[in-house]
Design a protein around this motif. Structure first.
Motif, PDB file in Angstrom:
ATOM      1  N   UNK A 145      -0.124 -22.650   1.931  1.00  0.00           N
ATOM      2  CA  UNK A 145      -0.141 -22.242   0.540  1.00  0.00           C
ATOM      3  C   UNK A 145      -0.191 -20.716   0.464  1.00  0.00           C
ATOM      4  N   UNK A 146       0.684 -20.131  -0.272  1.00  0.00           N
ATOM      5  CA  UNK A 146       0.756 -18.686  -0.423  1.00  0.00           C
ATOM      6  C   UNK A 146      -0.189 -18.220  -1.517  1.00  0.00           C
ATOM      7  N   UNK A 147      -0.936 -17.147  -1.232  1.00  0.00           N
ATOM      8  CA  UNK A 147      -1.834 -16.577  -2.219  1.00  0.00           C
ATOM      9  C   UNK A 147      -1.069 -15.556  -3.047  1.00  0.00           C
ATOM     10  N   UNK A 148      -1.082 -15.737  -4.353  1.00  0.00           N
ATOM     11  CA  UNK A 148      -0.438 -14.800  -5.277  1.00  0.00           C
ATOM     12  C   UNK A 148      -1.510 -13.914  -5.901  1.00  0.00           C
ATOM     13  N   UNK A 149      -1.224 -12.639  -6.054  1.00  0.00           N
ATOM     14  CA  UNK A 149      -2.159 -11.724  -6.699  1.00  0.00           C
ATOM     15  C   UNK A 149      -2.159 -11.962  -8.202  1.00  0.00           C
ATOM     16  N   UNK A 150      -3.339 -12.002  -8.808  1.00  0.00           N
ATOM     17  CA  UNK A 150      -3.442 -12.083 -10.256  1.00  0.00           C
ATOM     18  C   UNK A 150      -3.047 -10.755 -10.882  1.00  0.00           C
ATOM     19  N   UNK A 151      -3.373  -9.683 -10.168  1.00  0.00           N
ATOM     20  CA  UNK A 151      -3.127  -8.329 -10.665  1.00  0.00           C
ATOM     21  C   UNK A 151      -3.062  -7.395  -9.452  1.00  0.00           C
ATOM     22  N   UNK A 152      -2.159  -6.467  -9.428  1.00  0.00           N
ATOM     23  CA  UNK A 152      -2.074  -5.479  -8.354  1.00  0.00           C
ATOM     24  C   UNK A 152      -3.035  -4.338  -8.665  1.00  0.00           C
ATOM     25  N   UNK A 153      -4.013  -4.119  -7.786  1.00  0.00           N
ATOM     26  CA  UNK A 153      -4.974  -3.031  -7.956  1.00  0.00           C
ATOM     27  C   UNK A 153      -4.537  -1.771  -7.216  1.00  0.00           C
ATOM     28  N   UNK A 154      -3.805  -1.955  -6.135  1.00  0.00           N
ATOM     29  CA  UNK A 154      -3.384  -0.820  -5.316  1.00  0.00           C
ATOM     30  C   UNK A 154      -2.253  -1.282  -4.419  1.00  0.00           C
ATOM     31  N   UNK A 155      -1.314  -0.407  -4.166  1.00  0.00           N
ATOM     32  CA  UNK A 155      -0.232  -0.677  -3.222  1.00  0.00           C
ATOM     33  C   UNK A 155      -0.148   0.486  -2.248  1.00  0.00           C
ATOM     34  N   UNK A 156      -0.314   0.210  -0.964  1.00  0.00           N
ATOM     35  CA  UNK A 156      -0.141   1.221   0.077  1.00  0.00           C
ATOM     36  C   UNK A 156       1.342   1.274   0.428  1.00  0.00           C
ATOM     37  N   UNK A 157       1.837   2.470   0.645  1.00  0.00           N
ATOM     38  CA  UNK A 157       3.229   2.640   1.021  1.00  0.00           C
ATOM     39  C   UNK A 157       3.309   3.499   2.275  1.00  0.00           C
ATOM     40  N   UNK A 158       4.162   3.080   3.200  1.00  0.00           N
ATOM     41  CA  UNK A 158       4.328   3.826   4.443  1.00  0.00           C
ATOM     42  C   UNK A 158       5.770   3.712   4.911  1.00  0.00           C
ATOM     43  N   UNK A 159       6.166   4.661   5.728  1.00  0.00           N
ATOM     44  CA  UNK A 159       7.495   4.669   6.341  1.00  0.00           C
ATOM     45  C   UNK A 159       7.296   4.748   7.848  1.00  0.00           C
ATOM     46  N   UNK A 160       7.884   3.804   8.571  1.00  0.00           N
ATOM     47  CA  UNK A 160       7.727   3.742  10.022  1.00  0.00           C
ATOM     48  C   UNK A 160       9.100   3.714  10.677  1.00  0.00           C
ATOM     49  N   UNK A 161       9.232   4.460  11.766  1.00  0.00           N
ATOM     50  CA  UNK A 161      10.474   4.479  12.540  1.00  0.00           C
ATOM     51  C   UNK A 161      10.148   4.240  14.013  1.00  0.00           C
ATOM     52  N   UNK A 162      11.065   3.634  14.727  1.00  0.00           N
ATOM     53  CA  UNK A 162      10.937   3.521  16.176  1.00  0.00           C
ATOM     54  C   UNK A 162      10.015   2.435  16.697  1.00  0.00           C
ATOM     55  N   UNK A 163       9.421   1.638  15.825  1.00  0.00           N
ATOM     56  CA  UNK A 163       8.547   0.553  16.290  1.00  0.00           C
ATOM     57  C   UNK A 163       7.342   1.060  17.052  1.00  0.00           C
ATOM     58  N   UNK A 164       7.000   0.378  18.123  1.00  0.00           N
ATOM     59  CA  UNK A 164       5.796   0.708  18.897  1.00  0.00           C
ATOM     60  C   UNK A 164       5.880   2.071  19.594  1.00  0.00           C
ATOM     61  N   UNK A 165       7.040   2.604  19.732  1.00  0.00           N
ATOM     62  CA  UNK A 165       7.194   3.931  20.343  1.00  0.00           C
ATOM     63  C   UNK A 165       7.753   4.924  19.337  1.00  0.00           C
ATOM     64  N   UNK A 166       7.327   4.790  18.101  1.00  0.00           N
ATOM     65  CA  UNK A 166       7.838   5.645  17.041  1.00  0.00           C
ATOM     66  C   UNK A 166       6.733   6.405  16.334  1.00  0.00           C
ATOM     67  N   UNK A 167       6.808   6.405  15.009  1.00  0.00           N
ATOM     68  CA  UNK A 167       5.833   7.117  14.194  1.00  0.00           C
ATOM     69  C   UNK A 167       5.755   6.451  12.826  1.00  0.00           C
ATOM     70  N   UNK A 168       4.620   6.664  12.161  1.00  0.00           N
ATOM     71  CA  UNK A 168       4.436   6.127  10.825  1.00  0.00           C
ATOM     72  C   UNK A 168       3.701   7.126   9.951  1.00  0.00           C
ATOM     73  N   UNK A 169       4.057   7.121   8.672  1.00  0.00           N
ATOM     74  CA  UNK A 169       3.433   8.055   7.743  1.00  0.00           C
ATOM     75  C   UNK A 169       3.274   7.373   6.391  1.00  0.00           C
ATOM     76  N   UNK A 170       2.090   7.536   5.802  1.00  0.00           N
ATOM     77  CA  UNK A 170       1.869   6.993   4.465  1.00  0.00           C
ATOM     78  C   UNK A 170       2.546   7.886   3.441  1.00  0.00           C
ATOM     79  N   UNK A 171       2.877   7.317   2.285  1.00  0.00           N
ATOM     80  CA  UNK A 171       3.603   8.065   1.258  1.00  0.00           C
ATOM     81  C   UNK A 171       2.811   9.266   0.745  1.00  0.00           C
TER      82      UNK A 171
END
Length: 141
Positions: free
Chosen positions: A1-27
């Protein structure tokens, strides 16, 4: 059973490249990390370390949220030592993780500790996301 949000309180955003040997940065730039595979010896962190920190922080937040509702004051020096293990599943056909949280709650009696941890485990977003999917072991130390 999938849990649906009643309301979105916060959304984290990030951009990742290269997988496990890459890099990631939050918006917002708060996180800017180099990634490396576990045990590679290369500089950087890995998804399991990030998950370990995230789950522990979220669980402490859940304890702080439920504490007042159950009349248990969360100690200022609450701490969690977390472990996220990576390994093969289904005879090597896939990979999975397991989690161990060692929770330290100085100054509370055993009954208060158990009530706080059990209640937090029911509301923590990480606990709810992983429940029934991976092995999560909670230990009160």
């Amino acid at each position: 059973m999938t849990t649906k949000l009643d309301k979105v309180l916060y959304t984290a955003e990030a951009h990742t490249v290269g997988g496990r040997d890459g890099a990631g940065k939050s918006s917002d730039g708060a996180i800017d990390v180099k990634l490396s595979s576990p045990g590679s010896g290369k500089p950087g962190t890995n998804p399991e370390q990030l998950f370990a920190v995230g789950y522990a922080a979220c669980f402490i937040g859940a304890m702080k949220a439920v504490g007042p509702k159950i009349s248990v004051k969360v100690p200022e020096d609450v701490a969690i030592d977390s472990k996220v293990s990576l390994g093969p599943t289904n005879g090597g056909a896939a990979y999975g993780i397991s989690v161990q949280l060692a929770i330290t709650l100085p100054g509370l009696d055993a009954e208060q500790k158990k009530l706080l941890v059990d209640t937090a485990h029911q509301v923590c977003p990480y606990s709810n996301a992983t429940r029934g999917n991976i092995d999560v072991e909670l230990t009160i130390v």
